[in-house]
Design a protein around this motif. Structure first.
Motif, short mmCIF file in Angstrom:
data_model
loop_
_atom_site.label_atom_id
_atom_site.label_comp_id
_atom_site.label_asym_id
_atom_site.label_seq_id
_atom_site.Cartn_x
_atom_site.Cartn_y
_atom_site.Cartn_z
N GLN A 290 0.85 -1.26 0.07
CA GLN A 290 -0.03 -0.09 0.03
C GLN A 290 0.72 1.22 -0.02
OE1 GLN A 290 -2.32 -0.87 3.42
NE2 GLN A 290 -4.05 -1.56 2.38
N CYS A 291 1.99 1.27 0.38
CA CYS A 291 3.12 2.45 0.60
C CYS A 291 3.40 2.74 -1.02
CB CYS A 291 4.25 1.94 1.08
SG CYS A 291 4.10 1.68 3.00
N TYR A 292 3.43 1.67 -1.86
CA TYR A 292 4.14 2.00 -3.19
C TYR A 292 2.48 2.19 -3.95
CZ TYR A 292 8.57 0.16 -2.19
OH TYR A 292 9.84 -0.05 -1.54
N LEU A 293 1.52 1.92 -3.48
CA LEU A 293 0.23 2.29 -4.05
C LEU A 293 -0.05 3.58 -3.98
CD1 LEU A 293 -2.25 1.62 -5.85
CD2 LEU A 293 -3.59 0.63 -3.76
N ALA A 294 0.13 4.12 -2.67
CA ALA A 294 -0.13 5.53 -2.33
C ALA A 294 0.73 6.35 -2.99
CB ALA A 294 -0.05 5.75 -0.92
N LEU A 295 2.00 6.07 -3.40
CA LEU A 295 2.94 6.80 -3.90
C LEU A 295 2.71 6.82 -5.36
CD1 LEU A 295 6.23 7.84 -3.78
CD2 LEU A 295 6.91 5.57 -4.79
N GLY A 296 2.22 5.84 -5.75
CA GLY A 296 1.73 6.10 -7.33
C GLY A 296 0.76 7.01 -7.48
N ILE A 324 8.96 6.29 2.78
CA ILE A 324 9.42 6.75 1.35
C ILE A 324 9.35 8.21 1.57
CG2 ILE A 324 8.28 6.90 -1.01
CD1 ILE A 324 7.27 4.16 -0.97
N HIS A 325 10.00 9.22 0.96
CA HIS A 325 10.11 10.40 0.94
C HIS A 325 9.93 10.88 -0.40
CE1 HIS A 325 12.50 10.76 5.08
NE2 HIS A 325 11.44 9.81 5.18
#
Length: 742
Positions: A290-296, A324-325
């Motif tokens: 979900q971190c990378y989904l939010a980043l995208g 992630i920053h």
């Protein structure tokens, strides 16, 4: 008036009402239902009685301090033994209590923790550099035995900083400096970000009160101006995440601390008005995916700001921090700084090493390879601390260790890789030289070049995140160029380079001393074995033969003194007899006689030329720099070598001591003399009286009181040169006399 005295000191008043015994126990039970209530109750009562009527500088009961330290540690959810230690941490130092009594009443574990804290309290970490380094050694060794010692000490320092305003001004300055230099960086390295930020801000408030006040007032203004805007941005972020199925994501806004803003202003040379990312937002989700989904999602919604993306999930920091920053041009084109992490990562980010459950079960401790007792599982932050302690065992000098520790504490990291994919973490600004030494000291010593991402590059190249670095080594190079010490960034590399050159120089002086003594004895028809030297050197106050030979090679001892210690009666008469000297260079004073230098194969046809700038004499370590028509010979300390930092241009040269006897070599010295009649005449007399020639003399500086002369003298070797310098320094006309390095 002292600057700090004109601004209100940081004061967070001590609590007027002491936390009750049952309140503290309930705090601990709220996160650890299995905690030992009896232990906590006994520690509370014992500490309260031991401190009795003692008062703090604020006028509050002294017991309020250990109680507040314990309260801070409950916020980190530490185990019952640590909380009990916090309550007891000052009793041995400040009351009649003894360690034996603590051991009897509370057991071995708590007694060991209290003892560690008592030792640390006696350290003065802000003092003369050598003493500070040794104190820091002892501090980290004590902490490494049980990291809970550090956690209690950090909580102790935090409460002391909160009440620092009650201390005298001179003590406030010293304690704030110590906090900024040692304790705040240590908190950061152990992942205790909230404690680090508060320590930095409290120290900043004392050390630079005007800057602190300016930034704090500006933050108040921005908070008033941006209240609705911040909520608007938070709402937009929530909408973007919900559209991607992340309705449960937690989005919070935050304001940077004054010291964090000040540090950025200093680092990037910005004014306060130019700092745009004073406010940031944090997105917390359940899973890593979900971190990378939010980043995208946020990158699709808004344009990213180039160079502001860092993925600490894929490459965690050494203290275990993951997040992630990224920075985007958010609603209205405003720069919006975002941190994206899971709840578990957020727990680690806030509590650091305390979030790893290292202390929940003391029975799970085991012996590490280094012989240090550490609980399982060992966090990355604790591995860093253990790594520092392992370096202590390698015998670094206190100065080297202090240098390395400061670098490790204060620098951000770059993440690089070996060709096999092994991760090497280095301070920002590190070079391929630092990388080589991080791989292994022997690799660093033998490094002659590198490939970065498949392309040849100089070893002085600064590395970037993600670089793949291959170090090219040569079996010929055993000692790294001394100039590398000024290029390397890491303390480990600097110390290794310094140590290797120190040992190499010592070996050359020992060899030179042996050859000088052997030649002199041979001329007298004598010889001396090591046993004879072992009896002779102690008569001169030198207990080790190699130390004596080194002193002879350096010129600190004369051959005459050694011969007299050996019992050679005719030494004094023979000492003054010198063979006729001949110049080591050609008639023009440029080309060096080939037999004076031992050259590597393949280079023996090239002409040799001694540096016109410094000269070079037997006994000095020398390096050759290959130019178009010749090899230029430089002493290792020559500043001219700084223009030839790449080791591929360096040629390791050695004097051929068997052939240089009777030759005269040029050496430039700088002499500062008083502006008096007869001064220059005496300088010339001293030099000629030592059997040396003055080849050239230039005045490099003149004032009403002093003259600086650069003198090129012709001498036999470094011993001869040192005798001249010794004579000059003892002249009443001479202020300074030194070997010229450029």
């Amino acid at each position: 008036m002292n600057e700090a005295a004109s601004v209100e000191a940081p004061t967070r008043q001590s609590p007027r009402r002491l936390m009750r015994q049952y309140e503290l126990v309930e705090r601990v039970l709220s996160y650890d239902p299995d905690a030992d209530e009896d232990l906590l109750n006994r520690a509370y009562v014992y500490a309260m009685k031991a401190h009795g009527d003692q008062k703090r500088a604020s006028g509050d009961p002294y017991f309020s301090h250990p109680l507040e330290v314990a309260a801070i540690l409950t916020e980190l959810k530490l185990d019952d033994a640590t909380i009990a230690t916090a309550l007891l941490h000052d009793v041995v130092e400040d009351t009649d209590a003894t360690l034996e009594e603590i051991h009897r009443l509370f057991g071995e574990e708590i007694a060991a923790l209290v003892e560690g804290l008592t030792k640390i309290r006696r350290l003065d970490l802000i003092s003369r550099e050598a003493a500070q380094a040794e104190n820091l050694r002892r501090f980290l060794v004590a902490v490494s035995k049980d990291v809970r010692v550090l956690l209690v000490k950090l909580a102790d320092r935090l409460h002391n900083m909160r009440t620092l305003g009650f201390m005298p001004e001179h003590k406030r300055q010293r304690i704030a400096e110590e906090t900024m230099d040692i304790y705040a960086p240590l908190a950061g390295r152990m992942g205790l970000q909230s404690i680090r930020e508060e320590l930095e801000d409290l120290a900043f408030q004392v050390l630079n009160p005007h800057a602190y006040t300016m930034i704090r007032e500006r933050l108040k203004e921005l908070a008033a101006e941006s209240g609705e805007v911040l909520e608007e941005i938070r709402g937009e972020i929530c909408k973007v995440l919900a559209a991607k199925g992340l309705k449960e994501a937690e989005v919070t806004g935050r304001q940077k601390k004054p010291y964090s803003i000040w540090r950025k202003m200093q680092l990037k040379r910005l004014s306060l008005s130019q700092v745009t990312d004073i406010f940031g937002f944090r997105i917390i989700v359940d899973e890593v995916d979900q971190c990378y989904l939010a980043l995208g999602a946020v990158h699709q919604a808004w344009r990213i700001v180039p160079g502001r993306f860092k993925d600490y999930i894929s490459l965690p920091k050494l203290n275990g921090y993951q997040s992630i920053h990224t920075t985007v041009r958010g609603p209205g084109g405003r720069p919006v700084e975002l941190q994206i992490r899971t709840h578990a990562m957020h727990e680690v980010a806030e509590r650091g090493v305390a979030a790893h459950g290292l202390y929940k079960d003391a029975r799970s401790q085991e012996e590490s390879e280094a012989g240090v007792t550490v609980p399982k599982p060992v966090a990355e932050a604790y591995k860093w601390l253990r790594g520092l302690v392992e370096q202590l065992e390698e015998g670094q000098t206190p100065r080297d260790f202090l240098e390395h520790t400061r670098l490790e504490l204060f620098t951000d990291q770059v993440f690089c890789f070996t060709p096999k994919g092994d991760l090497i973490v280095l301070p920002r600004g590190a070079t391929a030289i630092d990388f080589a030494y991080a791989v292994h000291t022997d690799v660093g010593h033998a490094a002659v070049g590198c490939r970065i991402n498949g392309h040849h590059a100089p070893l002085i190249t600064q590395l970037n995140n993600g670089d793949e670095v291959e170090i090219i080594t040569s079996s010929v190079q055993k000692v790294p160029p001394a100039a590398w010490e000024n290029i390397a960034v890491t303390g480990k590399a600097k110390a290794a380079i310094r140590r290797a050159n120190r040992l190499a120089t010592r070996a050359e002086y020992i060899e030179l001393g042996e050859e000088i003594l052997e030649r002199r004895l041979k001329g007298l028809g004598l010889s001396a074995e090591r046993p004879a030297l072992a009896k002779a050197f102690p008569k001169l106050g030198i207990m080790d033969v190699e130390d004596g030979l080194e002193a002879l090679g350096r010129g600190d001892l004369s051959v005459r003194e050694v011969l007299e210690a050996l019992g050679v009666d005719e030494a004094r008469a023979e000492e003054n007899e010198q063979p006729p000297a001949r110049r080591a260079t050609d008639a023009k004073g440029r080309l060096l006689r080939r037999e004076a230098i031992l050259l590597p194969k393949g280079l023996r046809r090239l002409p040799l030329r001694i540096s016109d700038h410094t000269g070079a004499v037997p006994g000095e370590r020398i390096v050759g720099i290959r130019e178009e028509d010749a090899i230029i010979v430089h002493p290792i300390f020559s500043r001219a070598l700084e223009a030839h930092e790449d080791a591929e241009n360096w040629i390791d040269l050695r004097w051929n001591m068997a052939e240089v006897e009777g030759m005269l070599f040029p050496a430039r010295i700088r002499v500062t003399v008083h502006n008096e009649v007869g001064a220059l005449a005496e300088v010339a007399s001293i030099i000629s009286g030592q059997g040396a020639n003055i080849e050239n003399l230039d005045m490099s500086y003149r004032s009403s009181d002093f003259y600086d002369f650069d003198i090129m003298v012709e001498v036999r070797d470094v011993t001869h040169l040192n005798e001249i310098l010794f004579g000059l320094r003892h002249s009443r006309f001479v202020s300074e006399a030194e070997r010229f390095s450029g």
